[in-house]
Motif scaffolding. Sequence first.
Motif, PDB file in Angstrom:
ATOM      1  N   LYS A 316      -4.067  -0.571   3.796  1.00  0.00           N
ATOM      2  CA  LYS A 316      -3.996   0.034   2.542  1.00  0.00           C
ATOM      3  C   LYS A 316      -2.510  -0.359   2.220  1.00  0.00           C
ATOM      4  O   LYS A 316      -1.610  -0.627   2.806  1.00  0.00           O
TER       5      LYS A 316
ATOM      6  N   PHE B  19      -8.823  10.749  -3.510  1.00  0.00           N
ATOM      7  CA  PHE B  19      -8.242  10.170  -2.527  1.00  0.00           C
ATOM      8  C   PHE B  19      -7.830  11.091  -1.573  1.00  0.00           C
ATOM      9  O   PHE B  19      -6.655  11.746  -1.632  1.00  0.00           O
ATOM     10  N   LYS B  22      -6.170  14.613  -2.536  1.00  0.00           N
ATOM     11  CA  LYS B  22      -5.623  14.490  -4.022  1.00  0.00           C
ATOM     12  C   LYS B  22      -6.690  14.143  -5.013  1.00  0.00           C
ATOM     13  O   LYS B  22      -7.464  13.037  -5.002  1.00  0.00           O
ATOM     14  N   ILE B  24      -7.801  12.626  -8.518  1.00  0.00           N
ATOM     15  CA  ILE B  24      -7.304  11.749  -9.309  1.00  0.00           C
ATOM     16  C   ILE B  24      -7.935  11.822 -10.679  1.00  0.00           C
ATOM     17  O   ILE B  24      -7.295  11.761 -11.894  1.00  0.00           O
ATOM     18  N   ASN B  43      -0.543   6.448 -18.864  1.00  0.00           N
ATOM     19  CA  ASN B  43       0.667   5.863 -17.788  1.00  0.00           C
ATOM     20  C   ASN B  43       0.379   5.677 -16.731  1.00  0.00           C
ATOM     21  O   ASN B  43      -0.778   5.841 -16.131  1.00  0.00           O
ATOM     22  N   SER B  44       1.275   4.569 -16.096  1.00  0.00           N
ATOM     23  CA  SER B  44       0.741   4.065 -14.849  1.00  0.00           C
ATOM     24  C   SER B  44       0.770   5.095 -13.642  1.00  0.00           C
ATOM     25  O   SER B  44       1.395   5.749 -13.764  1.00  0.00           O
ATOM     26  N   GLY B  45      -0.206   4.906 -12.793  1.00  0.00           N
ATOM     27  CA  GLY B  45      -0.538   5.807 -11.916  1.00  0.00           C
ATOM     28  C   GLY B  45      -1.330   7.052 -12.217  1.00  0.00           C
ATOM     29  O   GLY B  45      -1.761   7.641 -11.473  1.00  0.00           O
ATOM     30  N   CYS B  46      -1.960   6.985 -13.551  1.00  0.00           N
ATOM     31  CA  CYS B  46      -2.793   8.224 -13.843  1.00  0.00           C
ATOM     32  C   CYS B  46      -4.119   7.948 -13.666  1.00  0.00           C
ATOM     33  O   CYS B  46      -4.951   8.915 -13.716  1.00  0.00           O
ATOM     34  N   GLY B  47      -4.617   6.698 -12.965  1.00  0.00           N
ATOM     35  CA  GLY B  47      -5.940   6.508 -12.493  1.00  0.00           C
ATOM     36  C   GLY B  47      -6.666   5.998 -13.216  1.00  0.00           C
ATOM     37  O   GLY B  47      -7.964   6.051 -13.097  1.00  0.00           O
ATOM     38  N   LYS B  48      -6.381   4.775 -14.027  1.00  0.00           N
ATOM     39  CA  LYS B  48      -7.047   4.147 -14.960  1.00  0.00           C
ATOM     40  C   LYS B  48      -7.885   2.985 -13.871  1.00  0.00           C
ATOM     41  O   LYS B  48      -9.121   2.991 -14.257  1.00  0.00           O
ATOM     42  N   THR B  49      -7.088   2.256 -13.052  1.00  0.00           N
ATOM     43  CA  THR B  49      -7.702   1.569 -11.950  1.00  0.00           C
ATOM     44  C   THR B  49      -8.936   2.069 -11.169  1.00  0.00           C
ATOM     45  O   THR B  49     -10.010   1.837 -10.961  1.00  0.00           O
ATOM     46  N   THR B  50      -8.433   3.340 -10.787  1.00  0.00           N
ATOM     47  CA  THR B  50      -9.359   4.270 -10.132  1.00  0.00           C
ATOM     48  C   THR B  50     -10.659   4.553 -10.556  1.00  0.00           C
ATOM     49  O   THR B  50     -11.891   4.661 -10.335  1.00  0.00           O
ATOM     50  N   TYR B  59     -15.290   2.007  -5.459  1.00  0.00           N
ATOM     51  CA  TYR B  59     -14.954   3.314  -4.742  1.00  0.00           C
ATOM     52  C   TYR B  59     -16.248   4.374  -4.954  1.00  0.00           C
ATOM     53  O   TYR B  59     -17.125   4.183  -5.872  1.00  0.00           O
TER      54      TYR B  59
HETATM   55  N1  LIG Z   1      -6.307   3.470  -1.739  1.00  0.00           N
HETATM   56  C1  LIG Z   1      -5.788   4.443  -2.513  1.00  0.00           C
HETATM   57  N2  LIG Z   1      -5.481   5.425  -1.496  1.00  0.00           N
HETATM   58  C2  LIG Z   1      -4.772   6.470  -1.676  1.00  0.00           C
HETATM   59  N3  LIG Z   1      -4.272   6.709  -3.000  1.00  0.00           N
HETATM   60  C3  LIG Z   1      -4.366   5.933  -4.055  1.00  0.00           C
HETATM   61  C4  LIG Z   1      -4.998   4.442  -3.582  1.00  0.00           C
HETATM   62  N4  LIG Z   1      -5.416   3.897  -4.899  1.00  0.00           N
HETATM   63  C5  LIG Z   1      -4.689   4.451  -5.665  1.00  0.00           C
HETATM   64  N5  LIG Z   1      -4.240   5.740  -5.303  1.00  0.00           N
HETATM   65  C6  LIG Z   1      -3.612   6.695  -6.051  1.00  0.00           C
HETATM   66  O1  LIG Z   1      -4.309   7.160  -7.086  1.00  0.00           O
HETATM   67  C7  LIG Z   1      -3.584   7.357  -8.321  1.00  0.00           C
HETATM   68  C8  LIG Z   1      -3.919   6.467  -9.519  1.00  0.00           C
HETATM   69  O2  LIG Z   1      -3.900   5.004  -9.126  1.00  0.00           O
HETATM   70  P1  LIG Z   1      -4.455   3.949 -10.067  1.00  0.00           P
HETATM   71  O3  LIG Z   1      -6.015   4.214 -10.413  1.00  0.00           O
HETATM   72  O4  LIG Z   1      -4.147   2.480  -9.385  1.00  0.00           O
HETATM   73  O5  LIG Z   1      -3.401   4.089 -11.229  1.00  0.00           O
HETATM   74  P2  LIG Z   1      -3.406   3.424 -12.783  1.00  0.00           P
HETATM   75  O6  LIG Z   1      -4.373   2.155 -12.570  1.00  0.00           O
HETATM   76  O7  LIG Z   1      -3.748   3.916 -13.822  1.00  0.00           O
HETATM   77  O8  LIG Z   1      -2.046   2.700 -12.553  1.00  0.00           O
HETATM   78  C9  LIG Z   1      -2.095   6.872  -8.032  1.00  0.00           C
HETATM   79  O9  LIG Z   1      -1.403   8.059  -7.812  1.00  0.00           O
HETATM   80  C10 LIG Z   1      -2.191   6.296  -6.727  1.00  0.00           C
HETATM   81  O10 LIG Z   1      -0.958   6.608  -5.872  1.00  0.00           O
END
Ligand SMILES: Nc1ncnc2c1ncn2[C@@H]1O[C@H](COP(=O)(O)OP(=O)(O)O)[C@@H](O)[C@H]1O
Lengths: 355, 250
Positions: A316, B19, B22, B24, B43-50, B59
């Motif tokens: 991770k 996660f 937490k 997301i 904004n970055s970290g808001c969960g777009k990639t997730t 996932y």
């Molecule tokens: N593999 C993971 N395990 C735990 N937390 C994660 C993981 N990947 C992302 N996160 C958390 O999930 C949140 C959203 O991440 P992410 O989707 O990458 O944001 P974005 O793409 O919007 O910048 C972040 O707070 C990050 O810390």
Amino acid sequence: MRYEDKTLYLEGALTKDTIAFKLEKLLLTEVSKIDLVKISKIDSAGVAFLDELKDRFDNPKIINTSDEIVQSMRIFSPQILPKTEEKIKENMFVKIGGLVVDHLVSVKNAFYLIADVFYWSIFGIFNRKGHRKGSVVQQSILIGMDAVWIVALLSFILGLILALQAAAQLRQFGANIFVADLMALSMVVEMGPFLTAIILAGRSGSAIASEIATMKVTEEIDALKMMAINPIRYIVVPKFHAITICISLLVIISTLVGILGGLVVAVTYLDLSPVAFLTRVFEVVKLRDALIALGKSYFFAWIIVIIGSYYGFSAKGGAEGVGKVTTKAVVASIFWVIIIDAMSSLIFYYNVKLI
Amino acid sequence: MKKKVKEAIISVRNLTAKFGEKTILEKIDLDIFPEEITVILGNSGCGKTTFIKNILRLYQPHSGEIKVFGRDVAQIEESEFNQILQKIGMLFQNGALLNSMNVFDNIAIPLEQHTNLPKSIIEKMVNVKLQLVNLENVREMMPAELSGGMKKRAALARSIILDPTILVCDEPSAGLDPITSAALDELILNLRKLLKMTIVVVTHELASIHRIADRIIFLDDGKILFSGNLDDAKKSEIEAVQNFFEVGSF
Ligand SMILES: Nc1ncnc2c1ncn2[C@@H]1O[C@H](COP(=O)(O)OP(=O)(O)O)[C@@H](O)[C@H]1O
Ligand SMILES: [Mg+2]
């Protein structure tokens, strides 16, 4: 710095070079106003200093601020950050329960991985899709060529050491020829497979774990999945095949070179003839021993690949995640190599009649 | 609105992603319509990639239903899902080229894995895609030898090599200079026009949003704060959305 009528008059520069001194001298208990008229300069440390005073003295009024100071304060004052939610203290049983669940999940994942690896290692052979062309050959070269010299060198040295240790004792009893027995049995049954496995765990186990972990954190694994490619088949299975091929060769090399080391001692130190030594070696070693040794080497190899991949896939975070799992993988694979070795000794040698 | 009549190509209902403990994303509903370019903001970290990785099953969602091409992806067999995956291209945030092989081999992977095309055809197809992203002269280079922008373009070439119906791009222009970024947008528009792709783009760049967005999804704090077209977004009463379109950042 002057104090009068509950008002603190600050003077001069309020910067990172001056505030420590000012803070030290400040022994007041009550301040209701802070006058900044004589302040000539302020930086972020100065603003933090004022904030500190605000906290200490129950929010005194700050007066006579110049435009410059107001601006600095606007930029450098910490915004009121939301308080991080306090974690509810878990009770002990919940915690232990959570740990147990986590553990069961990882055991489950490990079993899925093992099942997948074995399934694709066997059925994948008949299907040319799903893996990279030539990857088994490439991996074999990587694993085998990389390890062969170090395996040979260490086996030779180990053979020398073993024989030397035994020779001094055997000579006292005139039992010189038994050094051949000792070398043959210990190298074939124990030291050859074991030494090879430890070296492979250190070299290939760590390489596998770090390669897969890197792919995981750079999203390459996800990219494979998006291309409808099974990452286990594509990455792990070629390594699995390669290490299976390599370990048999490496174990044979290790055993032979180790015995050669013994031969050197036998000839130079115990005055045995090479022919007598080798004849004795072939008398002592039975086919059963050799097969058991080869068999357990395969298990060593498989456990090294599987543990390396398991930790690799569990990586991770970023680069630091890769380092962490690599170390874990090496420790775990050496641990399991020893466990498997112990188990095989128990099964095959504890009670010889058993099998 | 003519478009609304169309059936959604991706539909998300009640999606919650976590996660560990937490949360997301919380109870997200979203429809993505064919041949539209949908931009996901936040904004970055808001969960777009997730979010996109949950949609694509990289996932495991905590709960909720996801349909792609009308099929519930949680219900179908792996082989059918693999068929669906071949109609989806994904450009990852950092490209995610396989570091162990050169650019050409990287782009050829999907063709080699999923088709029985002869080598000469594969080579032609890869070359066309490389031209499309302006990378003809780095064919033989390893990913480590490329700049960030080149990696992304090579990865884009790989993601469209099978001419997918859906293309998902995670921050394609992040870290690129404005000119390259504009060229990339141009390419995205062309893909939509020529190949009738449905495109989902995660981006922060205001200029890019102006160029390509048909519809904007604004994520904040695990929820969809706003969803609609660019004009509506600009007129939005929601403070965070207003802020973004005035200042161009969060
Ligand atoms: N593999 C993971 N395990 C735990 N937390 C994660 C993981 N990947 C992302 N996160 C958390 O999930 C949140 C959203 O991440 P992410 O989707 O990458 O944001 P974005 O793409 O919007 O910048 C972040 O707070 C990050 O810390
Ligand atoms: Mg992201």
